[in-house]
Scaffold this motif. Structure first.
Motif, PDB file in Angstrom:
ATOM      1  N   LEU A 274       0.856  -1.186   0.000  1.00 36.16           N
ATOM      2  CA  LEU A 274       0.000   0.000   0.000  1.00 36.16           C
ATOM      3  C   LEU A 274       0.890   1.233   0.000  1.00 36.16           C
ATOM      4  N   ARG A 275       0.622   2.144  -0.910  1.00 34.70           N
ATOM      5  CA  ARG A 275       1.478   3.340  -0.961  1.00 34.70           C
ATOM      6  C   ARG A 275       0.669   4.602  -1.122  1.00 34.70           C
ATOM      7  N   HIS A 276       1.011   5.569  -0.327  1.00 39.11           N
ATOM      8  CA  HIS A 276       0.395   6.893  -0.469  1.00 39.11           C
ATOM      9  C   HIS A 276       1.274   7.710  -1.405  1.00 39.11           C
ATOM     10  N   ILE A 277       0.776   7.986  -2.601  1.00 46.83           N
ATOM     11  CA  ILE A 277       1.520   8.817  -3.549  1.00 46.83           C
ATOM     12  C   ILE A 277       1.072  10.249  -3.269  1.00 46.83           C
ATOM     13  N   SER A 278       1.827  10.870  -2.388  1.00 46.48           N
ATOM     14  CA  SER A 278       1.355  12.130  -1.849  1.00 46.48           C
ATOM     15  C   SER A 278       1.897  13.299  -2.663  1.00 46.48           C
ATOM     16  N   PHE A 279       1.229  14.427  -2.577  1.00 45.29           N
ATOM     17  CA  PHE A 279       1.686  15.590  -3.344  1.00 45.29           C
ATOM     18  C   PHE A 279       1.332  16.871  -2.604  1.00 45.29           C
ATOM     19  N   GLY A 280       2.052  17.931  -2.950  1.00 47.75           N
ATOM     20  CA  GLY A 280       1.862  19.224  -2.297  1.00 47.75           C
ATOM     21  C   GLY A 280       0.728  20.023  -2.913  1.00 47.75           C
ATOM     22  N   SER A 281       0.621  21.269  -2.499  1.00 46.84           N
ATOM     23  CA  SER A 281      -0.497  22.119  -2.936  1.00 46.84           C
ATOM     24  C   SER A 281      -0.112  22.997  -4.115  1.00 46.84           C
ATOM     25  N   ILE A 282      -1.132  23.483  -4.785  1.00 43.73           N
ATOM     26  CA  ILE A 282      -0.927  24.482  -5.835  1.00 43.73           C
ATOM     27  C   ILE A 282      -1.148  25.849  -5.188  1.00 43.73           C
ATOM     28  N   LEU A 283      -0.133  26.679  -5.293  1.00 46.26           N
ATOM     29  CA  LEU A 283      -0.199  27.974  -4.615  1.00 46.26           C
ATOM     30  C   LEU A 283      -0.471  29.108  -5.605  1.00 46.26           C
ATOM     31  N   GLN A 346       6.905  19.264 -11.958  1.00 44.31           N
ATOM     32  CA  GLN A 346       7.365  19.582 -10.597  1.00 44.31           C
ATOM     33  C   GLN A 346       7.623  18.292  -9.830  1.00 44.31           C
ATOM     34  N   ASN A 347       8.477  18.402  -8.843  1.00 39.46           N
ATOM     35  CA  ASN A 347       8.592  17.317  -7.885  1.00 39.46           C
ATOM     36  C   ASN A 347       7.241  17.219  -7.184  1.00 39.46           C
ATOM     37  N   ARG A 348       6.622  16.036  -7.205  1.00 43.59           N
ATOM     38  CA  ARG A 348       5.243  15.996  -6.717  1.00 43.59           C
ATOM     39  C   ARG A 348       5.077  16.361  -5.248  1.00 43.59           C
ATOM     40  N   VAL A 349       6.105  16.108  -4.442  1.00 48.43           N
ATOM     41  CA  VAL A 349       5.909  16.395  -3.015  1.00 48.43           C
ATOM     42  C   VAL A 349       5.991  17.887  -2.687  1.00 48.43           C
ATOM     43  N   SER A 350       6.518  18.688  -3.614  1.00 47.98           N
ATOM     44  CA  SER A 350       6.600  20.126  -3.309  1.00 47.98           C
ATOM     45  C   SER A 350       5.313  20.842  -3.692  1.00 47.98           C
ATOM     46  N   ASP A 351       5.086  21.953  -3.024  1.00 46.95           N
ATOM     47  CA  ASP A 351       4.041  22.878  -3.462  1.00 46.95           C
ATOM     48  C   ASP A 351       4.591  23.576  -4.706  1.00 46.95           C
ATOM     49  N   TYR A 352       3.726  24.085  -5.566  1.00 50.20           N
ATOM     50  CA  TYR A 352       4.237  24.932  -6.644  1.00 50.20           C
ATOM     51  C   TYR A 352       3.306  26.103  -6.894  1.00 50.20           C
ATOM     52  N   ILE A 353       3.907  27.155  -7.433  1.00 50.07           N
ATOM     53  CA  ILE A 353       3.131  28.375  -7.690  1.00 50.07           C
ATOM     54  C   ILE A 353       2.573  28.316  -9.103  1.00 50.07           C
ATOM     55  N   PHE A 354       1.268  28.471  -9.164  1.00 48.32           N
ATOM     56  CA  PHE A 354       0.566  28.394 -10.439  1.00 48.32           C
ATOM     57  C   PHE A 354       0.828  29.677 -11.222  1.00 48.32           C
ATOM     58  N   LEU A 419       8.900   5.629 -12.873  1.00 47.46           N
ATOM     59  CA  LEU A 419       8.093   4.594 -12.228  1.00 47.46           C
ATOM     60  C   LEU A 419       8.615   4.220 -10.860  1.00 47.46           C
ATOM     61  N   LYS A 420       9.912   4.416 -10.668  1.00 46.14           N
ATOM     62  CA  LYS A 420      10.542   3.927  -9.457  1.00 46.14           C
ATOM     63  C   LYS A 420       9.847   4.486  -8.225  1.00 46.14           C
ATOM     64  N   ASP A 421       9.676   5.773  -8.210  1.00 48.76           N
ATOM     65  CA  ASP A 421       9.005   6.363  -7.051  1.00 48.76           C
ATOM     66  C   ASP A 421       7.787   7.160  -7.507  1.00 48.76           C
ATOM     67  N   TYR A 422       7.269   6.784  -8.645  1.00 48.08           N
ATOM     68  CA  TYR A 422       6.094   7.465  -9.209  1.00 48.08           C
ATOM     69  C   TYR A 422       6.305   8.973  -9.269  1.00 48.08           C
ATOM     70  N   ARG A 423       7.360   9.334 -10.001  1.00 50.93           N
ATOM     71  CA  ARG A 423       7.691  10.748 -10.170  1.00 50.93           C
ATOM     72  C   ARG A 423       7.841  11.067 -11.649  1.00 50.93           C
ATOM     73  N   PRO A 424       6.750  11.462 -12.289  1.00 46.42           N
ATOM     74  CA  PRO A 424       6.807  11.778 -13.716  1.00 46.42           C
ATOM     75  C   PRO A 424       7.781  12.905 -14.041  1.00 46.42           C
ATOM     76  N   THR A 425       8.178  13.667 -13.046  1.00 44.03           N
ATOM     77  CA  THR A 425       9.128  14.751 -13.289  1.00 44.03           C
ATOM     78  C   THR A 425      10.394  14.245 -13.984  1.00 44.03           C
ATOM     79  N   ALA A 426      10.783  13.004 -13.717  1.00 44.67           N
ATOM     80  CA  ALA A 426      11.987  12.457 -14.362  1.00 44.67           C
ATOM     81  C   ALA A 426      11.777  12.339 -15.873  1.00 44.67           C
ATOM     82  N   LEU A 427      10.620  11.915 -16.275  1.00 47.86           N
ATOM     83  CA  LEU A 427      10.331  11.804 -17.707  1.00 47.86           C
ATOM     84  C   LEU A 427      10.252  13.193 -18.345  1.00 47.86           C
ATOM     85  N   CYS A 428       9.657  14.150 -17.636  1.00 41.82           N
ATOM     86  CA  CYS A 428       9.586  15.524 -18.159  1.00 41.82           C
ATOM     87  C   CYS A 428      10.989  16.057 -18.436  1.00 41.82           C
TER      88      CYS A 428
END
Ligand code: ARG
Length: 484
Positions: A274-283, A346-354, A419-428
């Protein structure tokens, strides 16, 4: 690396239907639980990340040969429905319902919620409506069905625009009949206990969770979000034999998932990871979670509209000669692509500014830049295609061509890293660099004016780059267009 070997491998990659993405030797069954908005509420900017990230994760997993089951765990059950049903019975505005059903449901909810705060009798009446619904009362069930239908229309519209699909949409209500059994089971096995008339799963042995039990039944007998999630885990184990369950949900729910996973482990409800693929907020610009000027959350529909209209302005300005219908199609793809890419890069765990300016920029690590790189290559190829000799050996004498071919070979590795840590940022990041390497190559190695056999070799490098850009963007849920 020998240039001839790289040439050989690149030629193989071009023929490979997976374009070099390694196929899993032991495919896993992976459930991706994502998007999961709540019924009777408008979808807002907060739903973008889960929807876009979950969809990309599902596509990435499928590209590597895994068996993926996507499930939209809608919030379609719980105490808010008693309030809406109470409002429906006493304050429904038919005209507004016809015009703006979600707005009307939201209005009723807010109205009754406010009334319940000051008036105990109304609070009780709303609770009674919830109980009636949960006990199968026909009238309340019929109202609730309508709430769900109106909401599903809205969801379908949004998912259609975003090109996101689900294999299943099993909302929380789907598990209603299992909840009492879950509580009983946990209690019998000594994993849950009574506390102040409620039922909790305590974690006294885990310091971080010592005073944070999972609440599974309230004093009034009603069940909770976590109870439903436990029943859901059992279902996904028993029906789908999941090896892995991914919850693509906001970081703010991380305590919930810690409690949930721990309880499931103790009760041995699943073998799945079980994995929580967590992410930050859009600021917003001011660094706090993005809001409209009047302080409300930004509706997803308005956001997508704005993305498309801003993209249309740019397309009209840059390519006034393009047919207006095509301008519109391009603007749609670019606008939606820009929103998705801004999020996924973006790195999914960080917040980012829209920022509209940044995500729609034609330069830099953006969707428009990559989509345009693809368009440019396709146009070079269209103008040369008649004499294009596919299957010829690749010639990598020029450094720029060699660099491009070497980098193209690393597509599968980039997918693997994502895929390793479910971070599409690497593909981007990979796609962005690939597009840059292509520019260097194209500056140094003219295609159309070159002679055979160089010309066919260069065209094949064009083709390989275009294929990877298209496939890579596709894995991110982003559509390419042929002109821009
Ligand atoms: N409906 C929930 C919310 O809006 C998200 C559900 C996430 N999935 C889950 N299995 N808990 O917060």
């Amino acid at each position: 690396l020998k240039r001839e070997s790289v040439a050989e491998f690149a030629a193989l990659q071009l023929q490979d239907p997976h374009l070099g993405i390694a196929q899993a030797e032991n495919p896993r069954t992976v459930v991706v639980d994502f998007s999961s908005p709540n019924v009777a509420k408008p979808m807002h900017v907060g739903h973008i990340r889960s929807t876009v990230l979950g969809d990309a994760v599902a596509r990435l997993l499928r590209s590597a040969g895994h068996n993926v089951i996507t499930d939209n765990h809608l919030g379609d059950w719980g105490t808010q429905f008693g309030k809406i049903i109470y409002g429906w019975k006493h304050h429904l505005d038919q005209e507004n319902l016809a015009k703006d059903p979600i707005g009307e449901m939201e209005r009723l909810y807010k109205l009754v919620n406010a009334q319940s705060e000051s008036d105990e009798a109304i609070a009780d009446a709303a609770r009674a409506e919830t109980a009636k619904l949960q006990n199968g009362d026909a009238e309340n069930k019929a109202i609730w069905d309508q709430l769900r239908e109106y909401s599903q229309e809205q969801f379908d519209e949004m998912y259609g625009r975003l090109n996101v699909n689900f294999d299943y949409t099993l909302g929380e209500s789907f598990y209603n009949d299992e909840l009492a059994g879950v509580v009983e089971d946990l209690q019998q096995r000594g994993l849950a206990k009574g506390s102040d008339g409620a039922m909790i799963v305590p974690f006294d042995d885990i310091p971080a969770l010592a005073d944070k039990p999972l609440l599974i039944q309230k004093r009034d007998g009603s069940f909770l979000y976590g109870t439903t999630d436990l029943a859901t885990i059992k279902y996904r184990q028993n029906e789908w034999h999941a090896n892995e369950i991914l919850y693509v949900v906001d970081a703010r729910q991380s305590l919930h998932f810690q409690q949930l996973f721990e309880t499931s482990k103790r009760a041995n409800y699943t073998n799945a990871t079980l994995r929580h693929i967590s992410f930050g907020s859009i600021l917003g610009d001011d660094g706090t979670p993005i809001k409209t000027r009047s302080g409300e959350s930004v509706k997803l529909r308005d956001l997508l509209d704005e993305a498309e209209s801003r993209a249309l302005e740019i397309v009209q300005e840059k390519n006034a000669a393009l047919d207006p219908e095509i301008q519109k199609q391009v603007a749609k793809a670019v606008g939606i692509g820009a929103i998705k890419y801004a999020d996924l890069s973006q790195n999914r765990v960080s917040d980012y500014i829209f920022s509209w300016e940044r995500m729609l920029a034609m330069q830099g690590n953006t969707a428009p830049y990559l989509m345009y790189a693809y368009v440019r290559i396709r146009s070079i190829m269209r103008q040369s295609e008649s004499t294009f000799d596919a299957g010829k050996v690749l010639l990598l004498e020029e450094d720029a061509a060699f660099e491009l071919a070497k980098f193209a070979l690393r597509f599968g590795e980039a997918v693997g890293r994502s895929l390793k840590d479910y971070r599409p940022t690497a593909l981007c990041a990979y796609l962005f660099h690939l597009a840059q390497k292509f520019t260097t190559f194209y500056d140094a190695c003219p295609v159309r004016s070159s002679e055979e056999p160089l010309r066919s070799s260069r065209l094949q490098l064009c083709q390989l780059t275009a294929d990877i850009l298209q496939r890579g963007l596709g894995l991110l849920g982003i559509e390419t267009v042929e002109q821009m």
